[in-house]
Motif scaffolding. Structure first.
Motif, PDB file in Angstrom:
ATOM      1  N   VAL A   1      56.171 -14.349  16.248  1.00 35.01           N
ATOM      2  CA  VAL A   1      55.442 -15.249  17.136  1.00 35.01           C
ATOM      3  C   VAL A   1      55.664 -14.795  18.569  1.00 35.01           C
ATOM      4  N   GLU A   2      54.582 -14.538  19.278  1.00 36.26           N
ATOM      5  CA  GLU A   2      54.690 -14.026  20.645  1.00 36.26           C
ATOM      6  C   GLU A   2      54.857 -15.119  21.684  1.00 36.26           C
ATOM      7  N   ASP A   3      54.196 -16.267  21.490  1.00 39.34           N
ATOM      8  CA  ASP A   3      54.240 -17.336  22.480  1.00 39.34           C
ATOM      9  C   ASP A   3      54.279 -18.685  21.771  1.00 39.34           C
ATOM     10  N   PRO A   4      55.440 -19.358  21.789  1.00 40.73           N
ATOM     11  CA  PRO A   4      55.537 -20.659  21.117  1.00 40.73           C
ATOM     12  C   PRO A   4      54.551 -21.695  21.651  1.00 40.73           C
ATOM     13  N   GLU A   5      54.155 -21.542  22.902  1.00 43.47           N
ATOM     14  CA  GLU A   5      53.220 -22.496  23.516  1.00 43.47           C
ATOM     15  C   GLU A   5      51.841 -22.442  22.853  1.00 43.47           C
ATOM     16  N   THR A   6      51.465 -21.282  22.341  1.00 38.48           N
ATOM     17  CA  THR A   6      50.128 -21.134  21.732  1.00 38.48           C
ATOM     18  C   THR A   6      50.209 -21.005  20.209  1.00 38.48           C
ATOM     19  N   PHE A   7      51.361 -21.395  19.629  1.00 44.80           N
ATOM     20  CA  PHE A   7      51.588 -21.242  18.191  1.00 44.80           C
ATOM     21  C   PHE A   7      50.458 -21.849  17.357  1.00 44.80           C
ATOM     22  N   GLU A   8      50.099 -23.078  17.622  1.00 41.36           N
ATOM     23  CA  GLU A   8      49.093 -23.759  16.798  1.00 41.36           C
ATOM     24  C   GLU A   8      47.729 -23.089  16.872  1.00 41.36           C
ATOM     25  N   VAL A   9      47.386 -22.540  17.998  1.00 40.69           N
ATOM     26  CA  VAL A   9      46.116 -21.824  18.133  1.00 40.69           C
ATOM     27  C   VAL A   9      46.221 -20.448  17.475  1.00 40.69           C
ATOM     28  N   ASP A  10      47.310 -19.744  17.741  1.00 40.19           N
ATOM     29  CA  ASP A  10      47.484 -18.391  17.217  1.00 40.19           C
ATOM     30  C   ASP A  10      47.564 -18.346  15.694  1.00 40.19           C
ATOM     31  N   PHE A  11      48.145 -19.376  15.099  1.00 38.78           N
ATOM     32  CA  PHE A  11      48.352 -19.387  13.649  1.00 38.78           C
ATOM     33  C   PHE A  11      47.521 -20.465  12.954  1.00 38.78           C
ATOM     34  N   LYS A  12      46.377 -20.785  13.524  1.00 35.03           N
ATOM     35  CA  LYS A  12      45.547 -21.847  12.948  1.00 35.03           C
ATOM     36  C   LYS A  12      45.062 -21.506  11.540  1.00 35.03           C
ATOM     37  N   THR A  13      44.858 -20.223  11.245  1.00 31.69           N
ATOM     38  CA  THR A  13      44.386 -19.847   9.913  1.00 31.69           C
ATOM     39  C   THR A  13      45.405 -20.226   8.849  1.00 31.69           C
ATOM     40  N   ILE A  14      46.682 -19.872   9.053  1.00 31.68           N
ATOM     41  CA  ILE A  14      47.662 -20.244   8.031  1.00 31.68           C
ATOM     42  C   ILE A  14      47.985 -21.737   8.079  1.00 31.68           C
ATOM     43  N   LEU A  15      47.941 -22.336   9.247  1.00 31.76           N
ATOM     44  CA  LEU A  15      48.193 -23.779   9.332  1.00 31.76           C
ATOM     45  C   LEU A  15      47.172 -24.566   8.516  1.00 31.76           C
ATOM     46  N   SER A  16      45.961 -24.024   8.390  1.00 31.71           N
ATOM     47  CA  SER A  16      44.927 -24.699   7.602  1.00 31.71           C
ATOM     48  C   SER A  16      45.243 -24.684   6.106  1.00 31.71           C
ATOM     49  N   ALA A  17      46.157 -23.816   5.678  1.00 27.32           N
ATOM     50  CA  ALA A  17      46.515 -23.729   4.257  1.00 27.32           C
ATOM     51  C   ALA A  17      47.256 -24.975   3.775  1.00 27.32           C
ATOM     52  N   LYS A  18      47.762 -25.777   4.695  1.00 28.38           N
ATOM     53  CA  LYS A  18      48.414 -27.038   4.316  1.00 28.38           C
ATOM     54  C   LYS A  18      47.438 -27.939   3.562  1.00 28.38           C
ATOM     55  N   LYS A  19      46.174 -27.850   3.917  1.00 26.66           N
ATOM     56  CA  LYS A  19      45.158 -28.716   3.319  1.00 26.66           C
ATOM     57  C   LYS A  19      45.039 -28.529   1.817  1.00 26.66           C
ATOM     58  N   VAL A  20      45.383 -27.344   1.328  1.00 24.16           N
ATOM     59  CA  VAL A  20      45.269 -27.085  -0.110  1.00 24.16           C
ATOM     60  C   VAL A  20      46.630 -27.117  -0.809  1.00 24.16           C
ATOM     61  N   GLY A  21      47.652 -27.612  -0.121  1.00 27.17           N
ATOM     62  CA  GLY A  21      48.942 -27.840  -0.751  1.00 27.17           C
ATOM     63  C   GLY A  21      50.007 -26.782  -0.551  1.00 27.17           C
ATOM     64  N   PHE A  22      49.689 -25.693   0.162  1.00 22.23           N
ATOM     65  CA  PHE A  22      50.714 -24.689   0.433  1.00 22.23           C
ATOM     66  C   PHE A  22      51.634 -25.201   1.532  1.00 22.23           C
ATOM     67  N   ARG A  23      52.871 -24.776   1.491  1.00 22.79           N
ATOM     68  CA  ARG A  23      53.807 -25.103   2.561  1.00 22.79           C
ATOM     69  C   ARG A  23      53.612 -24.082   3.678  1.00 22.79           C
ATOM     70  N   VAL A  24      53.650 -24.554   4.906  1.00 26.79           N
ATOM     71  CA  VAL A  24      53.418 -23.685   6.060  1.00 26.79           C
ATOM     72  C   VAL A  24      54.445 -24.021   7.136  1.00 26.79           C
ATOM     73  N   SER A  25      54.985 -22.958   7.765  1.00 26.26           N
ATOM     74  CA  SER A  25      55.968 -23.188   8.819  1.00 26.26           C
ATOM     75  C   SER A  25      55.323 -23.883  10.003  1.00 26.26           C
ATOM     76  N   GLY A  26      56.019 -24.857  10.565  1.00 27.06           N
ATOM     77  CA  GLY A  26      55.549 -25.529  11.763  1.00 27.06           C
ATOM     78  C   GLY A  26      55.955 -24.788  13.020  1.00 27.06           C
ATOM     79  N   GLN A  27      56.773 -23.786  12.849  1.00 22.43           N
ATOM     80  CA  GLN A  27      57.179 -22.882  13.911  1.00 22.43           C
ATOM     81  C   GLN A  27      57.467 -21.552  13.240  1.00 22.43           C
ATOM     82  N   GLY A  28      57.809 -20.552  13.995  1.00 22.33           N
ATOM     83  CA  GLY A  28      57.978 -19.247  13.380  1.00 22.33           C
ATOM     84  C   GLY A  28      59.119 -18.438  13.954  1.00 22.33           C
ATOM     85  N   VAL A  29      59.221 -17.220  13.473  1.00 14.79           N
ATOM     86  CA  VAL A  29      60.222 -16.267  13.920  1.00 14.79           C
ATOM     87  C   VAL A  29      59.673 -15.575  15.169  1.00 14.79           C
TER      88      VAL A  29
END
Length: 179
Positions: free
Chosen positions: A140-168
């Motif tokens: 993760v390059e910028d924690p401030e833009t995490f939700e925008v930068d990783f919106k594709t994987i964050l959307s996987a929560k909708k189908v039941g996958f676990r997704v990190s709310g923050q990253g490395v």
């Protein structure tokens, strides 16, 4: 009394996601006595896995993994994921014994799409419970833009996958560990 063990598989269809870096520097150190088993064909690996096998040797190893005492981290390289997936279709006991399927992903959108494709492959082809599949934002390059930068994987929560709310975080220490 049987000790609770943790069996983790780190996997992604895409290469360069940090699977080995996370396996050896995040998962193994946090599981006392854990063994890292590397499955890879094309890359030489990092040379420090407790066991290293090619995909054609995996089926023989799989039965040993299922009964292996203690914690283990299965570090599955991108070069072998498709062949290993075919093997795992016939190794349901091992698939079900794995407690966590960790899928690291990075910022670039196509890699996040590959990560979701990997999660779907595990769930649909192998019958892995989506709650055992964990998409982990890596480098993760910028924690401030995490939700925008990783919106594709964050959307996987909708189908039941676990997704990190923050990253490395991508930083100097991560680069040293990777090297």
């Amino acid at each position: 009394e049987k000790t609770q063990t943790m069996k983790i598989a780190v996997v992604n269809l895409a290469g360069g996601m940090g699977k080995t870096t996370l396996a050896k520097n995040l998962f193994v150190p946090n599981l006392p006595g854990a063994k890292r088993v590397e499955v890879e064909n094309t890359n030489a690996g990092d040379g420090v896995a407790d066991a290293s096998v090619k995909s054609k040797q995996f089926k023989a190893l799989a039965s040993e993994l299922f009964v292996m005492p203690g914690h283990f981290v299965l570090d599955i390289g991108a070069s072998v994921i498709e062949s290993i997936t075919k093997e795992l279709e016939y190794l349901d006991d091992l698939v079900q014994a794995i407690d966590l399927w960790a899928i690291p992903t990075t910022l670039e959108g196509r890699f996040q799409a590959d990560s979701i494709k990997t999660a779907k492959l595990l769930a649909e082809n192998l019958g892995v419970d989506p709650s055992k599949i964990f998409l982990l934002a890596n480098r993760v390059e910028d924690p401030e833009t995490f939700e925008v930068d990783f919106k594709t994987i964050l959307s996987a929560k909708k189908v039941g996958f676990r997704v990190s709310g923050q990253g490395v975080l991508q930083n100097e220490l991560y680069d040293k560990l990777r090297g």
